[in-house]
Write a protein that holds these residues in place. Structure first.
Motif, PDB file in Angstrom:
ATOM      1  N   THR A   1       0.838  -1.210   0.000  1.00  0.00           N
ATOM      2  CA  THR A   1       0.000   0.000   0.000  1.00  0.00           C
ATOM      3  C   THR A   1       0.867   1.252   0.000  1.00  0.00           C
ATOM      4  O   THR A   1       0.603   2.210  -0.738  1.00  0.00           O
ATOM      5  N   ALA A   2       1.905   1.228   0.843  1.00  0.00           N
ATOM      6  CA  ALA A   2       2.786   2.397   0.950  1.00  0.00           C
ATOM      7  C   ALA A   2       3.428   2.703  -0.394  1.00  0.00           C
ATOM      8  O   ALA A   2       3.493   3.868  -0.825  1.00  0.00           O
ATOM      9  N   ARG A   3       3.884   1.664  -1.084  1.00  0.00           N
ATOM     10  CA  ARG A   3       4.527   1.875  -2.395  1.00  0.00           C
ATOM     11  C   ARG A   3       3.535   2.435  -3.407  1.00  0.00           C
ATOM     12  O   ARG A   3       3.849   3.367  -4.159  1.00  0.00           O
ATOM     13  N   GLU A   4       2.342   1.872  -3.419  1.00  0.00           N
ATOM     14  CA  GLU A   4       1.316   2.368  -4.366  1.00  0.00           C
ATOM     15  C   GLU A   4       0.963   3.831  -4.066  1.00  0.00           C
ATOM     16  O   GLU A   4       0.802   4.643  -4.981  1.00  0.00           O
ATOM     17  N   CYS A   5       0.854   4.135  -2.783  1.00  0.00           N
ATOM     18  CA  CYS A   5       0.459   5.502  -2.415  1.00  0.00           C
ATOM     19  C   CYS A   5       1.581   6.497  -2.699  1.00  0.00           C
ATOM     20  O   CYS A   5       1.328   7.639  -3.091  1.00  0.00           O
ATOM     21  N   GLU A   6       2.827   6.065  -2.501  1.00  0.00           N
ATOM     22  CA  GLU A   6       3.956   6.939  -2.855  1.00  0.00           C
ATOM     23  C   GLU A   6       3.932   7.218  -4.359  1.00  0.00           C
ATOM     24  O   GLU A   6       4.082   8.377  -4.787  1.00  0.00           O
ATOM     25  N   SER A   7       3.715   6.180  -5.152  1.00  0.00           N
ATOM     26  CA  SER A   7       3.649   6.384  -6.618  1.00  0.00           C
ATOM     27  C   SER A   7       2.490   7.310  -6.980  1.00  0.00           C
ATOM     28  O   SER A   7       2.578   8.077  -7.939  1.00  0.00           O
ATOM     29  N   ALA A   8       1.417   7.230  -6.223  1.00  0.00           N
ATOM     30  CA  ALA A   8       0.231   8.049  -6.528  1.00  0.00           C
ATOM     31  C   ALA A   8       0.404   9.502  -6.087  1.00  0.00           C
ATOM     32  O   ALA A   8      -0.346  10.369  -6.543  1.00  0.00           O
ATOM     33  N   GLY A   9       1.352   9.778  -5.174  1.00  0.00           N
ATOM     34  CA  GLY A   9       1.572  11.181  -4.791  1.00  0.00           C
ATOM     35  C   GLY A   9       1.692  11.441  -3.300  1.00  0.00           C
ATOM     36  O   GLY A   9       1.884  12.595  -2.889  1.00  0.00           O
ATOM     37  N   ALA A  10       1.597  10.401  -2.470  1.00  0.00           N
ATOM     38  CA  ALA A  10       1.758  10.619  -1.024  1.00  0.00           C
ATOM     39  C   ALA A  10       3.234  10.823  -0.693  1.00  0.00           C
ATOM     40  O   ALA A  10       4.115  10.270  -1.362  1.00  0.00           O
ATOM     41  N   ALA A  11       3.500  11.623   0.353  1.00  0.00           N
ATOM     42  CA  ALA A  11       4.891  11.842   0.786  1.00  0.00           C
ATOM     43  C   ALA A  11       5.098  11.416   2.237  1.00  0.00           C
ATOM     44  O   ALA A  11       6.233  11.335   2.698  1.00  0.00           O
ATOM     45  N   MET A  12       4.024  11.189   2.950  1.00  0.00           N
ATOM     46  CA  MET A  12       4.146  10.753   4.360  1.00  0.00           C
ATOM     47  C   MET A  12       3.102   9.663   4.596  1.00  0.00           C
ATOM     48  O   MET A  12       2.030   9.666   3.987  1.00  0.00           O
ATOM     49  N   ILE A  13       3.437   8.719   5.501  1.00  0.00           N
ATOM     50  CA  ILE A  13       2.492   7.670   5.875  1.00  0.00           C
ATOM     51  C   ILE A  13       2.304   7.686   7.386  1.00  0.00           C
ATOM     52  O   ILE A  13       3.281   7.778   8.143  1.00  0.00           O
ATOM     53  N   HIS A  14       1.053   7.674   7.815  1.00  0.00           N
ATOM     54  CA  HIS A  14       0.687   7.632   9.243  1.00  0.00           C
ATOM     55  C   HIS A  14       0.284   6.191   9.543  1.00  0.00           C
ATOM     56  O   HIS A  14      -0.665   5.670   8.958  1.00  0.00           O
ATOM     57  N   VAL A  15       1.029   5.557  10.454  1.00  0.00           N
ATOM     58  CA  VAL A  15       0.956   4.093  10.575  1.00  0.00           C
ATOM     59  C   VAL A  15       0.368   3.631  11.903  1.00  0.00           C
ATOM     60  O   VAL A  15       0.824   4.045  12.976  1.00  0.00           O
ATOM     61  N   HIS A  16      -0.610   2.736  11.803  1.00  0.00           N
ATOM     62  CA  HIS A  16      -1.068   1.894  12.920  1.00  0.00           C
ATOM     63  C   HIS A  16      -0.756   0.455  12.520  1.00  0.00           C
ATOM     64  O   HIS A  16      -0.992   0.068  11.374  1.00  0.00           O
ATOM     65  N   VAL A  17      -0.260  -0.320  13.467  1.00  0.00           N
ATOM     66  CA  VAL A  17       0.168  -1.688  13.177  1.00  0.00           C
ATOM     67  C   VAL A  17      -0.865  -2.673  13.726  1.00  0.00           C
ATOM     68  O   VAL A  17      -1.493  -2.410  14.744  1.00  0.00           O
ATOM     69  N   ARG A  18      -1.016  -3.808  13.037  1.00  0.00           N
ATOM     70  CA  ARG A  18      -1.909  -4.894  13.480  1.00  0.00           C
ATOM     71  C   ARG A  18      -1.087  -6.148  13.804  1.00  0.00           C
ATOM     72  O   ARG A  18      -0.005  -6.357  13.225  1.00  0.00           O
ATOM     73  N   ASP A  19      -1.635  -7.000  14.672  1.00  0.00           N
ATOM     74  CA  ASP A  19      -0.940  -8.243  15.015  1.00  0.00           C
ATOM     75  C   ASP A  19      -1.352  -9.360  14.048  1.00  0.00           C
ATOM     76  O   ASP A  19      -2.065  -9.121  13.062  1.00  0.00           O
ATOM     77  N   ALA A  20      -0.910 -10.586  14.360  1.00  0.00           N
ATOM     78  CA  ALA A  20      -1.164 -11.716  13.449  1.00  0.00           C
ATOM     79  C   ALA A  20      -2.655 -12.010  13.314  1.00  0.00           C
ATOM     80  O   ALA A  20      -3.082 -12.633  12.331  1.00  0.00           O
ATOM     81  N   ASP A  21      -3.437 -11.565  14.290  1.00  0.00           N
ATOM     82  CA  ASP A  21      -4.898 -11.734  14.208  1.00  0.00           C
ATOM     83  C   ASP A  21      -5.578 -10.486  13.642  1.00  0.00           C
ATOM     84  O   ASP A  21      -6.796 -10.330  13.772  1.00  0.00           O
ATOM     85  N   HIS A  22      -4.782  -9.600  13.070  1.00  0.00           N
ATOM     86  CA  HIS A  22      -5.273  -8.360  12.432  1.00  0.00           C
ATOM     87  C   HIS A  22      -5.823  -7.353  13.445  1.00  0.00           C
ATOM     88  O   HIS A  22      -6.538  -6.424  13.077  1.00  0.00           O
ATOM     89  N   ARG A  23      -5.485  -7.557  14.724  1.00  0.00           N
ATOM     90  CA  ARG A  23      -5.966  -6.617  15.744  1.00  0.00           C
ATOM     91  C   ARG A  23      -4.926  -5.532  15.997  1.00  0.00           C
ATOM     92  O   ARG A  23      -3.713  -5.794  15.898  1.00  0.00           O
ATOM     93  N   PRO A  24      -5.359  -4.309  16.360  1.00  0.00           N
ATOM     94  CA  PRO A  24      -4.390  -3.235  16.623  1.00  0.00           C
ATOM     95  C   PRO A  24      -3.440  -3.619  17.749  1.00  0.00           C
ATOM     96  O   PRO A  24      -3.860  -4.236  18.737  1.00  0.00           O
ATOM     97  N   THR A  25      -2.174  -3.257  17.583  1.00  0.00           N
ATOM     98  CA  THR A  25      -1.186  -3.555  18.611  1.00  0.00           C
ATOM     99  C   THR A  25      -0.151  -2.442  18.673  1.00  0.00           C
ATOM    100  O   THR A  25       0.081  -1.750  17.672  1.00  0.00           O
ATOM    101  N   LEU A  26       0.475  -2.285  19.847  1.00  0.00           N
ATOM    102  CA  LEU A  26       1.617  -1.371  19.978  1.00  0.00           C
ATOM    103  C   LEU A  26       2.880  -2.175  20.293  1.00  0.00           C
ATOM    104  O   LEU A  26       3.818  -1.664  20.897  1.00  0.00           O
ATOM    105  N   ASP A  27       2.889  -3.427  19.868  1.00  0.00           N
ATOM    106  CA  ASP A  27       4.056  -4.281  20.081  1.00  0.00           C
ATOM    107  C   ASP A  27       5.299  -3.614  19.479  1.00  0.00           C
ATOM    108  O   ASP A  27       5.337  -3.308  18.282  1.00  0.00           O
ATOM    109  N   LEU A  28       6.316  -3.419  20.326  1.00  0.00           N
ATOM    110  CA  LEU A  28       7.480  -2.638  19.892  1.00  0.00           C
ATOM    111  C   LEU A  28       8.251  -3.326  18.767  1.00  0.00           C
ATOM    112  O   LEU A  28       8.744  -2.666  17.848  1.00  0.00           O
TER     113      LEU A  28
END
Ligand code: KMH
Ligand code: ZN
Length: 293
Positions: free
Chosen positions: A41-68
């Motif tokens: 997604t990041a690569r596609e969005c950079e090609s489309a014109g994005a310059a910054m990405i705001h990231v939330h990460v998900r775990d193996a069960d696709h749930r939000p996590t702040l795992d370092l």
């Protein structure tokens, strides 16, 4: 006034917020939740014109996590695969404790979100007590991480004056804000609210963007362009491209605002210009790399 960037006014910073913490993968299979999906997604969005990405990460069960470990792996993978400015969310989900949200900075992103106050968030509360805001801000200064001040309400724009008066300018000397509008519990996603918000910003602010949640995405984007601001878009904020029609992918949302920007005679900002805008000069980044080890 903060040190003004040399980026020309026609350059439009597009930040993509591809995932968020609220939508379940089961409800939206096209939401990027794995590292592979996020990087693609990041690569596609950079090609489309994005310059910054705001990231939330998900775990193996696709749930939000702040795992370092996952956060660090994600920052590294995005730096390897793209030239985007990588911003980690310190907001996380409404269920994340404050101490874990502070630890996000250990993953060494270029930038971090920093919400300027507590907000009702649908039926939940997005907690950002003043002492937490101060601690996160000082930590960002110590670590050489550029904050993006998230403003969900007018009072939060005013609180930024108090923060800068007390602790000085952010790392890099620039002050970049993002109006997050239309959250149930925050300011509405309207042109009037945006005008009031911009009028409340402290003079130290060097740039601002805006995003409208859900159906306020277009009114906010158009109002932000009219006021000379920058834009954030992505599936964290909106899941339909038009009434009842699901977003297919994040690049589709980036492409749409590139088109709106073109109508306003704004062209997508390059990643190099975005680094200048935000105070992330190559020299500062190199220094950070050598001193932080
Ligand atoms: N997920 C929201 C509770 C941020 O990323 O800093 C908070 C949020 C803001 O998305
Ligand atoms: Zn977020």
């Amino acid at each position: 006034m903060g040190r003004m960037p040399a980026v020309p006014p026609e350059a439009l910073l597009i930040t993509v917020a591809p995932t968020g913490a609220e939508t379940a993968k089961a409800d939206c299979p096209q939401l990027p939740t794995t590292l592979e999906e996020l990087v693609a997604t990041a690569r596609e969005c950079e090609s489309a014109g994005a310059a910054m990405i705001h990231v939330h990460v998900r775990d193996a069960d696709h749930r939000p996590t702040l795992d370092l470990g996952l956060l660090t792996e994600t920052v590294d993978a995005l730096h390897e695969s793209t030239d985007l400015v990588v911003q980690l969310s310190t907001g996380g989900s409404v269920h994340d404790p404050l101490d874990k949200r502070l630890k996000v900075l250990d993953a060494r992103p270029d930038s971090c979100s920093l919400t300027m106050g507590t907000t009702n968030f649908g039926d939940d509360v997005f907690a950002n007590p003043w002492p937490f805001v101060c601690e996160l801000y000082q930590l960002s200064q110590e670590r050489g991480i550029v904050p993006e001040f998230e403003l969900f309400d007018l009072g939060q724009a005013h609180a930024l004056t108090r923060l800068i008066d007390r602790f000085g300018l952010p790392y890099g000397g620039r002050v970049h804000c993002d109006f997050v509008m239309g959250v149930p519990g925050g300011m509405p996603g309207t042109a009037d609210a945006l005008v009031a918000g911009v009028a409340t910003l402290p003079p130290e602010v060097t740039s601002w963007s805006a995003t409208g949640i859900g159906r306020s995405t277009l009114p906010v984007a158009l109002a932000a362009l009219s006021k000379g601001g920058h834009l954030r878009v992505g599936m964290e904020d909106v899941l339909t491209i038009s009434r009842g029609v699901p977003v297919e992918n994040n690049a589709q949302l980036v492409e749409r605002v590139v088109g709106l920007g073109a109508l306003a005679q704004r062209r997508p900002m390059t990643t190099t210009e975005a680094r200048d805008l935000l105070g992330l000069t190559p020299a500062q980044q190199a220094r950070r790399g050598s001193t932080d080890g």
